[in-house]
Design a protein around this motif. Structure first.
Motif, PDB file in Angstrom:
ATOM      1  N   ALA A   2     -20.154   4.925 -41.115  1.00 42.37           N
ATOM      2  CA  ALA A   2     -21.439   5.096 -40.118  1.00 42.37           C
ATOM      3  C   ALA A   2     -22.086   4.783 -40.508  1.00 42.37           C
ATOM      4  O   ALA A   2     -23.001   4.675 -40.594  1.00 42.37           O
ATOM      5  N   GLY A   3     -22.524   6.489 -40.716  1.00 40.67           N
ATOM      6  CA  GLY A   3     -23.763   7.561 -40.502  1.00 40.67           C
ATOM      7  C   GLY A   3     -24.304   7.102 -38.651  1.00 40.67           C
ATOM      8  O   GLY A   3     -23.543   7.895 -37.874  1.00 40.67           O
ATOM      9  N   ILE A   4     -25.158   6.565 -39.241  1.00 38.90           N
ATOM     10  CA  ILE A   4     -25.792   6.926 -37.198  1.00 38.90           C
ATOM     11  C   ILE A   4     -26.510   5.231 -36.786  1.00 38.90           C
ATOM     12  O   ILE A   4     -26.838   4.351 -37.966  1.00 38.90           O
ATOM     13  N   THR A   5     -25.869   4.989 -35.929  1.00 36.57           N
ATOM     14  CA  THR A   5     -25.920   3.066 -35.659  1.00 36.57           C
ATOM     15  C   THR A   5     -26.692   3.073 -34.111  1.00 36.57           C
ATOM     16  O   THR A   5     -26.422   4.085 -33.012  1.00 36.57           O
ATOM     17  N   GLN A   6     -27.449   2.321 -33.882  1.00 40.68           N
ATOM     18  CA  GLN A   6     -28.315   1.994 -32.615  1.00 40.68           C
ATOM     19  C   GLN A   6     -27.786   1.002 -31.925  1.00 40.68           C
ATOM     20  O   GLN A   6     -28.136  -0.640 -32.576  1.00 40.68           O
ATOM     21  N   SER A   7     -27.652   0.817 -30.641  1.00 44.46           N
ATOM     22  CA  SER A   7     -27.960  -0.017 -30.158  1.00 44.46           C
ATOM     23  C   SER A   7     -28.440  -0.531 -28.918  1.00 44.46           C
ATOM     24  O   SER A   7     -28.296   0.301 -27.891  1.00 44.46           O
ATOM     25  N   PRO A   8     -28.691  -1.497 -27.694  1.00 46.50           N
ATOM     26  CA  PRO A   8     -28.963  -3.229 -28.987  1.00 46.50           C
ATOM     27  C   PRO A   8     -30.041  -3.142 -29.969  1.00 46.50           C
ATOM     28  O   PRO A   8     -30.434  -1.762 -30.042  1.00 46.50           O
ATOM     29  N   ARG A   9     -30.002  -3.712 -30.797  1.00 47.83           N
ATOM     30  CA  ARG A   9     -31.370  -4.071 -31.684  1.00 47.83           C
ATOM     31  C   ARG A   9     -32.854  -4.861 -31.307  1.00 47.83           C
ATOM     32  O   ARG A   9     -33.227  -4.192 -31.997  1.00 47.83           O
ATOM     33  N   TYR A  10     -32.653  -5.513 -31.222  1.00 45.29           N
ATOM     34  CA  TYR A  10     -33.453  -5.685 -29.806  1.00 45.29           C
ATOM     35  C   TYR A  10     -33.040  -6.723 -28.680  1.00 45.29           C
ATOM     36  O   TYR A  10     -31.596  -6.248 -28.349  1.00 45.29           O
ATOM     37  N   LYS A  11     -34.106  -5.787 -27.840  1.00 45.12           N
ATOM     38  CA  LYS A  11     -33.455  -6.163 -26.312  1.00 45.12           C
ATOM     39  C   LYS A  11     -35.410  -6.216 -25.752  1.00 45.12           C
ATOM     40  O   LYS A  11     -36.496  -6.149 -26.240  1.00 45.12           O
ATOM     41  N   ILE A  12     -35.166  -7.629 -24.711  1.00 44.17           N
ATOM     42  CA  ILE A  12     -36.663  -7.965 -23.764  1.00 44.17           C
ATOM     43  C   ILE A  12     -35.578  -7.789 -22.303  1.00 44.17           C
ATOM     44  O   ILE A  12     -34.552  -8.133 -21.876  1.00 44.17           O
ATOM     45  N   THR A  13     -37.088  -6.719 -21.727  1.00 44.46           N
ATOM     46  CA  THR A  13     -36.313  -6.735 -20.529  1.00 44.46           C
ATOM     47  C   THR A  13     -37.679  -6.896 -19.549  1.00 44.46           C
ATOM     48  O   THR A  13     -38.944  -7.183 -20.148  1.00 44.46           O
ATOM     49  N   GLU A  14     -37.639  -7.011 -18.130  1.00 46.98           N
ATOM     50  CA  GLU A  14     -38.868  -7.014 -17.298  1.00 46.98           C
ATOM     51  C   GLU A  14     -39.133  -5.512 -16.680  1.00 46.98           C
ATOM     52  O   GLU A  14     -38.750  -4.798 -16.652  1.00 46.98           O
ATOM     53  N   THR A  15     -40.622  -5.709 -16.636  1.00 43.76           N
ATOM     54  CA  THR A  15     -41.570  -4.725 -15.790  1.00 43.76           C
ATOM     55  C   THR A  15     -40.350  -4.156 -14.328  1.00 43.76           C
ATOM     56  O   THR A  15     -39.881  -4.850 -13.698  1.00 43.76           O
ATOM     57  N   GLY A  16     -40.163  -2.709 -14.617  1.00 43.94           N
ATOM     58  CA  GLY A  16     -39.086  -2.417 -13.351  1.00 43.94           C
ATOM     59  C   GLY A  16     -38.061  -1.596 -13.841  1.00 43.94           C
ATOM     60  O   GLY A  16     -37.263  -1.459 -12.605  1.00 43.94           O
ATOM     61  N   ARG A  17     -37.458  -2.656 -14.317  1.00 37.10           N
ATOM     62  CA  ARG A  17     -35.814  -2.908 -14.711  1.00 37.10           C
ATOM     63  C   ARG A  17     -35.607  -1.451 -15.747  1.00 37.10           C
ATOM     64  O   ARG A  17     -36.739  -1.023 -16.505  1.00 37.10           O
ATOM     65  N   GLN A  18     -34.268  -0.678 -15.408  1.00 38.40           N
ATOM     66  CA  GLN A  18     -33.338  -0.374 -15.929  1.00 38.40           C
ATOM     67  C   GLN A  18     -33.065  -0.704 -17.610  1.00 38.40           C
ATOM     68  O   GLN A  18     -32.622  -1.421 -17.308  1.00 38.40           O
ATOM     69  N   VAL A  19     -33.618   0.017 -18.577  1.00 37.66           N
ATOM     70  CA  VAL A  19     -32.508   0.313 -19.815  1.00 37.66           C
ATOM     71  C   VAL A  19     -32.477   1.236 -20.101  1.00 37.66           C
ATOM     72  O   VAL A  19     -32.693   2.407 -20.666  1.00 37.66           O
ATOM     73  N   THR A  20     -31.099   0.895 -20.784  1.00 37.33           N
ATOM     74  CA  THR A  20     -30.833   2.100 -21.603  1.00 37.33           C
ATOM     75  C   THR A  20     -30.456   1.783 -23.477  1.00 37.33           C
ATOM     76  O   THR A  20     -29.812   0.804 -23.380  1.00 37.33           O
ATOM     77  N   LEU A  21     -30.893   3.056 -23.944  1.00 37.99           N
ATOM     78  CA  LEU A  21     -30.623   2.517 -25.345  1.00 37.99           C
ATOM     79  C   LEU A  21     -29.866   3.650 -26.175  1.00 37.99           C
ATOM     80  O   LEU A  21     -29.651   5.020 -26.011  1.00 37.99           O
ATOM     81  N   MET A  22     -29.315   2.947 -26.979  1.00 40.53           N
ATOM     82  CA  MET A  22     -27.516   3.671 -27.424  1.00 40.53           C
ATOM     83  C   MET A  22     -27.998   4.429 -28.889  1.00 40.53           C
ATOM     84  O   MET A  22     -28.835   4.166 -29.233  1.00 40.53           O
ATOM     85  N   CYS A  23     -27.527   6.132 -29.150  1.00 42.84           N
ATOM     86  CA  CYS A  23     -27.272   6.392 -30.650  1.00 42.84           C
ATOM     87  C   CYS A  23     -25.885   6.896 -30.481  1.00 42.84           C
ATOM     88  O   CYS A  23     -25.753   7.658 -29.723  1.00 42.84           O
ATOM     89  N   HIS A  24     -25.200   6.321 -31.686  1.00 42.60           N
ATOM     90  CA  HIS A  24     -24.484   7.491 -31.704  1.00 42.60           C
ATOM     91  C   HIS A  24     -24.649   7.622 -33.220  1.00 42.60           C
ATOM     92  O   HIS A  24     -24.820   6.609 -34.739  1.00 42.60           O
ATOM     93  N   GLN A  25     -23.647   8.994 -33.913  1.00 48.47           N
ATOM     94  CA  GLN A  25     -23.612   9.331 -35.556  1.00 48.47           C
ATOM     95  C   GLN A  25     -22.380  10.124 -35.088  1.00 48.47           C
ATOM     96  O   GLN A  25     -21.829  10.398 -34.718  1.00 48.47           O
ATOM     97  N   THR A  26     -21.799   9.998 -36.241  1.00 47.81           N
ATOM     98  CA  THR A  26     -20.825  10.413 -37.204  1.00 47.81           C
ATOM     99  C   THR A  26     -20.506  10.947 -38.236  1.00 47.81           C
ATOM    100  O   THR A  26     -19.468  11.699 -38.562  1.00 47.81           O
ATOM    101  N   TRP A  27     -21.312  12.230 -38.119  1.00 51.10           N
ATOM    102  CA  TRP A  27     -21.264  12.651 -38.957  1.00 51.10           C
ATOM    103  C   TRP A  27     -20.925  14.794 -38.045  1.00 51.10           C
ATOM    104  O   TRP A  27     -21.763  15.718 -38.936  1.00 51.10           O
ATOM    105  N   SER A  28     -21.476  14.554 -37.587  1.00 46.99           N
ATOM    106  CA  SER A  28     -21.652  14.979 -36.515  1.00 46.99           C
ATOM    107  C   SER A  28     -22.740  16.665 -35.976  1.00 46.99           C
ATOM    108  O   SER A  28     -22.230  17.949 -36.361  1.00 46.99           O
ATOM    109  N   HIS A  29     -23.643  15.881 -36.661  1.00 44.81           N
ATOM    110  CA  HIS A  29     -25.627  17.141 -36.606  1.00 44.81           C
ATOM    111  C   HIS A  29     -25.286  16.801 -35.024  1.00 44.81           C
ATOM    112  O   HIS A  29     -25.175  17.181 -33.892  1.00 44.81           O
ATOM    113  N   SER A  30     -25.569  18.674 -35.726  1.00 41.40           N
ATOM    114  CA  SER A  30     -26.086  19.375 -34.191  1.00 41.40           C
ATOM    115  C   SER A  30     -27.202  18.664 -33.531  1.00 41.40           C
ATOM    116  O   SER A  30     -27.200  18.408 -32.598  1.00 41.40           O
ATOM    117  N   TYR A  31     -28.628  18.478 -34.713  1.00 36.48           N
ATOM    118  CA  TYR A  31     -29.764  18.083 -33.540  1.00 36.48           C
ATOM    119  C   TYR A  31     -29.819  16.727 -33.615  1.00 36.48           C
ATOM    120  O   TYR A  31     -29.097  15.811 -34.743  1.00 36.48           O
TER     121      TYR A  31
END
Lengths: 115, 115
Positions: A2-31
């Motif tokens: 799978a390598g490195i994936t991000q979710s969501p790919r698209y996000k619309i939000t409003e000013t003041g809201r909290q948003v979390t962008l996810m990142c996941h990698q399957t290579w066991s990379h340190s950095y």
């Protein structure tokens, strides 16, 4: 692989809201890294992490929070989104070792629009 | 701090021709890496080629080669026999040795291959 994936790919939000962008990698990379891409600026580093529980600021960290409880995940949180945080966000990872190339590999990006 | 400059915001070339993209950088470091990344319309960041500063020989990857001039702090990318799939944004990037692998990017060159 799978390598490195991000979710969501698209996000619309409003000013003041909290948003979390996810990142996941399957290579066991340190950095792992978070960049934002804006017209006229190229990619700019927000935060990076050398290993689980080790994070540090990059060039443009204000307004962002990161954590890294597991090696494979590196979420980026906008605690109170602002319009200036409208951007495309890229996660990247790399492996550091004495005999391994130091090259960053990027996820597909998340396009965030803050209204 | 390092800076990376790409002075050509846009370029276009006929298919099958050769094109050279320019990149200059400023650093006080002696040991570092330089990279070219490609970003096609899909927005995925793809590593094209990398160069270690201690190596005299210019890196090559199939149709892609670099002209690395350390004294002049210049790192140009040559694309031979250009193809329609080479249409993309191209970013030059710098990373110093033992620099926690932080990349510094230029602002990019938009390359269009004309059929």
């Amino acid at each position: 692989d799978a390598g490195i994936t991000q979710s969501p790919r698209y996000k619309i939000t409003e000013t003041g809201r909290q948003v979390t962008l996810m990142c996941h990698q399957t290579w066991s990379h340190s950095y792992m890294f978070w960049y934002r891409q804006d017209l006229g600026h190229g990619l700019r580093l927000i935060y990076y992490s050398a290993a689980a529980d080790i994070t540090d600021k990059g060039e443009v960290p204000d307004g962002y929070v990161v954590s890294r409880s597991k090696t494979e995940n590196f979420p980026l949180t906008l605690e109170s989104a602002t319009r200036s945080q409208t951007s495309v966000y890229f996660c990247a990872s790399s492996y550091t070792g004495p005999t391994v190339e130091e090259t960053q590999y990027f996820g597909p990006g998340t396009r965030l629009l803050v209204l | 701090a390092q800076t990376v400059t790409q002075s050509q915001p846009e370029m276009s070339v006929q298919e099958a021709e050769t094109v050279t993209l320019s990149c200059t950088y400023d650093t006080s470091e002696n040991n570092y890496y330089l990279f070219w990344y490609k970003q096609p319309p899909s927005r995925q960041m793809i590593l094209v080629i990398r160069q270690e500063a201690y190596k005299q020989q210019n890196a090559t990857e199939n149709r892609f080669s670099v002209n690395f001039q350390k004294a002049a702090k210049s790192f140009s990318l040559k694309i031979s026999d250009s193809q329609l799939g080479d249409t993309a944004m191209y970013f030059c990037a710098f990373m110093k040795y033992f620099g926690n692998e932080k990349l510094t990017f230029g602002t990019g060159t938009r390359l269009t291959i004309i059929p």
